[in-house]
Design a protein around this motif. Structure first.
Motif, PDB file in Angstrom:
ATOM      1  N   VAL A 167      37.715  47.835  43.755  1.00  0.00           N
ATOM      2  CA  VAL A 167      37.860  49.603  45.006  1.00  0.00           C
ATOM      3  C   VAL A 167      38.668  47.993  45.888  1.00  0.00           C
ATOM      4  N   ASP A 168      39.518  48.866  46.857  1.00  0.00           N
ATOM      5  CA  ASP A 168      40.564  48.428  47.496  1.00  0.00           C
ATOM      6  C   ASP A 168      40.632  47.119  48.383  1.00  0.00           C
ATOM      7  N   VAL A 169      39.252  46.329  48.761  1.00  0.00           N
ATOM      8  CA  VAL A 169      38.738  45.408  49.419  1.00  0.00           C
ATOM      9  C   VAL A 169      38.843  44.529  48.443  1.00  0.00           C
ATOM     10  N   GLU A 170      38.365  44.776  46.565  1.00  0.00           N
ATOM     11  CA  GLU A 170      38.449  43.575  46.044  1.00  0.00           C
ATOM     12  C   GLU A 170      40.161  43.366  45.929  1.00  0.00           C
ATOM     13  N   ARG A 171      40.261  44.308  45.199  1.00  0.00           N
ATOM     14  CA  ARG A 171      41.772  44.293  44.925  1.00  0.00           C
ATOM     15  C   ARG A 171      42.846  43.322  45.787  1.00  0.00           C
ATOM     16  N   GLU A 172      42.345  43.450  47.270  1.00  0.00           N
ATOM     17  CA  GLU A 172      43.178  42.846  48.215  1.00  0.00           C
ATOM     18  C   GLU A 172      43.035  41.684  48.229  1.00  0.00           C
ATOM     19  N   THR A 182      43.166  39.974  44.151  1.00  0.00           N
ATOM     20  CA  THR A 182      44.370  40.504  43.830  1.00  0.00           C
ATOM     21  C   THR A 182      44.985  38.270  43.517  1.00  0.00           C
ATOM     22  N   PRO A 183      45.149  37.668  44.186  1.00  0.00           N
ATOM     23  CA  PRO A 183      45.681  36.275  44.373  1.00  0.00           C
ATOM     24  C   PRO A 183      44.507  35.536  43.419  1.00  0.00           C
ATOM     25  N   LEU A 184      43.519  35.679  43.350  1.00  0.00           N
ATOM     26  CA  LEU A 184      42.257  34.711  42.731  1.00  0.00           C
ATOM     27  C   LEU A 184      42.353  35.117  41.470  1.00  0.00           C
ATOM     28  N   LEU A 185      42.929  36.541  40.904  1.00  0.00           N
ATOM     29  CA  LEU A 185      43.098  36.818  39.285  1.00  0.00           C
ATOM     30  C   LEU A 185      44.526  36.849  39.458  1.00  0.00           C
ATOM     31  N   ALA A 186      45.447  36.775  39.709  1.00  0.00           N
ATOM     32  CA  ALA A 186      46.270  36.155  39.359  1.00  0.00           C
ATOM     33  C   ALA A 186      46.962  34.668  38.958  1.00  0.00           C
ATOM     34  N   ARG A 187      45.756  34.238  38.817  1.00  0.00           N
ATOM     35  CA  ARG A 187      45.871  32.694  38.336  1.00  0.00           C
ATOM     36  C   ARG A 187      44.945  32.322  36.890  1.00  0.00           C
ATOM     37  N   ALA A 226      42.572  38.637  35.561  1.00  0.00           N
ATOM     38  CA  ALA A 226      41.391  37.573  34.404  1.00  0.00           C
ATOM     39  C   ALA A 226      41.916  37.132  33.259  1.00  0.00           C
ATOM     40  N   ARG A 227      41.978  35.891  32.746  1.00  0.00           N
ATOM     41  CA  ARG A 227      41.509  35.243  31.134  1.00  0.00           C
ATOM     42  C   ARG A 227      40.420  35.881  30.187  1.00  0.00           C
ATOM     43  N   SER A 228      39.119  35.644  30.684  1.00  0.00           N
ATOM     44  CA  SER A 228      38.033  36.128  30.150  1.00  0.00           C
ATOM     45  C   SER A 228      37.186  36.539  30.588  1.00  0.00           C
ATOM     46  N   VAL A 229      36.091  37.059  31.016  1.00  0.00           N
ATOM     47  CA  VAL A 229      35.467  38.314  31.446  1.00  0.00           C
ATOM     48  C   VAL A 229      33.582  37.451  30.477  1.00  0.00           C
ATOM     49  N   VAL A 230      32.951  37.217  30.659  1.00  0.00           N
ATOM     50  CA  VAL A 230      31.408  36.631  30.180  1.00  0.00           C
ATOM     51  C   VAL A 230      30.325  37.317  31.422  1.00  0.00           C
ATOM     52  N   GLY A 231      30.381  38.808  30.314  1.00  0.00           N
ATOM     53  CA  GLY A 231      29.324  39.505  31.207  1.00  0.00           C
ATOM     54  C   GLY A 231      27.469  39.094  31.310  1.00  0.00           C
ATOM     55  N   PRO A 265      34.101  23.088  40.131  1.00  0.00           N
ATOM     56  CA  PRO A 265      35.010  22.738  41.092  1.00  0.00           C
ATOM     57  C   PRO A 265      35.730  23.750  41.626  1.00  0.00           C
ATOM     58  N   GLY A 266      35.824  24.015  42.745  1.00  0.00           N
ATOM     59  CA  GLY A 266      37.757  24.862  43.364  1.00  0.00           C
ATOM     60  C   GLY A 266      36.989  26.224  42.421  1.00  0.00           C
ATOM     61  N   GLY A 267      36.183  26.768  41.767  1.00  0.00           N
ATOM     62  CA  GLY A 267      36.015  28.550  42.002  1.00  0.00           C
ATOM     63  C   GLY A 267      34.471  28.973  43.029  1.00  0.00           C
ATOM     64  N   HIS A 268      34.994  29.729  42.894  1.00  0.00           N
ATOM     65  CA  HIS A 268      34.911  30.953  43.801  1.00  0.00           C
ATOM     66  C   HIS A 268      33.957  32.297  43.916  1.00  0.00           C
ATOM     67  N   LEU A 269      33.661  32.367  44.893  1.00  0.00           N
ATOM     68  CA  LEU A 269      32.088  33.170  44.747  1.00  0.00           C
ATOM     69  C   LEU A 269      32.079  34.505  45.195  1.00  0.00           C
ATOM     70  N   TRP A 270      32.405  36.364  44.373  1.00  0.00           N
ATOM     71  CA  TRP A 270      32.644  37.284  45.161  1.00  0.00           C
ATOM     72  C   TRP A 270      32.056  38.239  44.597  1.00  0.00           C
ATOM     73  N   VAL A 271      31.110  38.914  45.822  1.00  0.00           N
ATOM     74  CA  VAL A 271      30.696  39.908  46.094  1.00  0.00           C
ATOM     75  C   VAL A 271      30.692  41.599  47.048  1.00  0.00           C
ATOM     76  N   TYR A 272      30.366  42.632  46.410  1.00  0.00           N
ATOM     77  CA  TYR A 272      31.134  43.615  46.839  1.00  0.00           C
ATOM     78  C   TYR A 272      30.158  44.242  46.557  1.00  0.00           C
ATOM     79  N   ASP A 273      28.898  44.417  47.600  1.00  0.00           N
ATOM     80  CA  ASP A 273      27.184  45.613  47.619  1.00  0.00           C
ATOM     81  C   ASP A 273      26.936  46.454  48.502  1.00  0.00           C
TER      82      ASP A 273
END
Ligand code: SAM
Length: 249
Positions: A37-42, A45-50, A73-78, A146-154
């Motif tokens: 969704v829009d806020v996820e892209r907004e 985007t800078p984090l996924l670009a890494r 994203a280089r990879s995703v583990v669900g 270290p340096g990692g992020h959590l994202w929640v859109y719920d």
């Protein structure tokens, strides 16, 4: 209402056949990769670009995993305890040749190694199934490098309060913002129990796990509508979703 994760697991298992029934249409959505969704892209985007390695908690149909890869994203583990959902999502990833894999596990015990993720991504119907939010946040912190992020859109904690009346938004008489839990009367139903975490509890759980909050947003759009339903409460003047980014700047 007592905590019984077995009831919820059984309810999700009962509906998981749908991931195979809807396989082809979900494959099209996965190939398109437009589900963020829009806020996820907004915000992401800078984090996924890494090129982060992502862990997606409660990955469900896995459609967002393809969008995350498409965005960098280089990879995703669900991770999901519905083996039907995970198996269908894994076949989609193979069919599309995407760097996405799935683990069947009950969160907060993901069985993944410490520090395996640059980004833990979750939401769109996730936190209401967690029975212990502090344990969930500690697991997120354990998974992050270290340096990692959590994202929640719920779903916003207030979302459960709104009636689905079309003429005017009302507060359901059987719901209170500070309720602990209530029977699920939408999806997956089948006796499932939803847990009501208010915004303060969510923020405090994340901060207590050592993750500083970088962004907290409240949004009028629901992340999900049952069938083709519309409701006055979803027309833009009440909170229906929230977004949260935690981690370093
Ligand atoms: C509403 S779905 C949302 C999933 C995903 N965000 C999506 O859009 O498909 C909730 C998912 O959480 C999973 N789930 C619920 N409780 C869980 C738990 N304790 N551990 C692992 N998975 C869980 C269910 O199996 C289901 O796939």
């Amino acid at each position: 209402m007592d905590i019984d994760t077995g009831v919820n697991h059984a309810a999700w298992t009962a509906v998981s056949e749908k991931y195979w029934r809807e396989y082809d249409e979900l494959l099209v959505l996965a190939r398109d990769g437009f589900s963020l969704v829009d806020v996820e892209r907004e915000v992401l985007t800078p984090l996924l670009a890494r090129g982060p390695e992502v862990v997606h908690l409660q990955s469900g149909d896995g459609i967002d995993d393809h969008a995350l890869v498409k965005a960098g994203a280089r990879s995703v583990v669900g991770v999901d305890y519905s083996s039907g959902a995970a198996a269908a999502a894994a076949k989609r990833a193979t069919d599309l040749g995407a760097p996405i894999s799935y683990v069947v596990a009950t969160i907060p015990d993901t069985t993944l190694p410490d520090g395996c993720a640059d980004l833990v991504y979750t939401g769109k119907g996730a936190l209401i199934w967690m029975t212990d939010l502090d344990a969930w946040a500690r697991e997120v912190a354990r998974l992050l490098r270290p340096g990692g992020h959590l994202w929640v859109y719920d779903g916003h904690p207030a979302f459960a309060l709104w009636s689905w009346d079309l003429d005017e938004a009302r507060i359901r008489p059987d719901r209170r913002y500070f309720m602990r839990s209530y029977p699920c009367d939408s999806y997956p139903a089948n006796g499932a129990v939803e847990y009501q975490w208010n915004l303060g509890q969510i923020v405090n759980a994340v901060v207590a796990a050592g993750l500083p909050i970088r962004h907290l947003g409240e949004h009028p759009e629901p992340f999900w509508k049952m069938g083709e339903m519309e409701a006055a409460a979803w027309q833009g003047h009440l909170p229906n979703t929230f977004s949260l980014l935690a981690g370093p700047r």
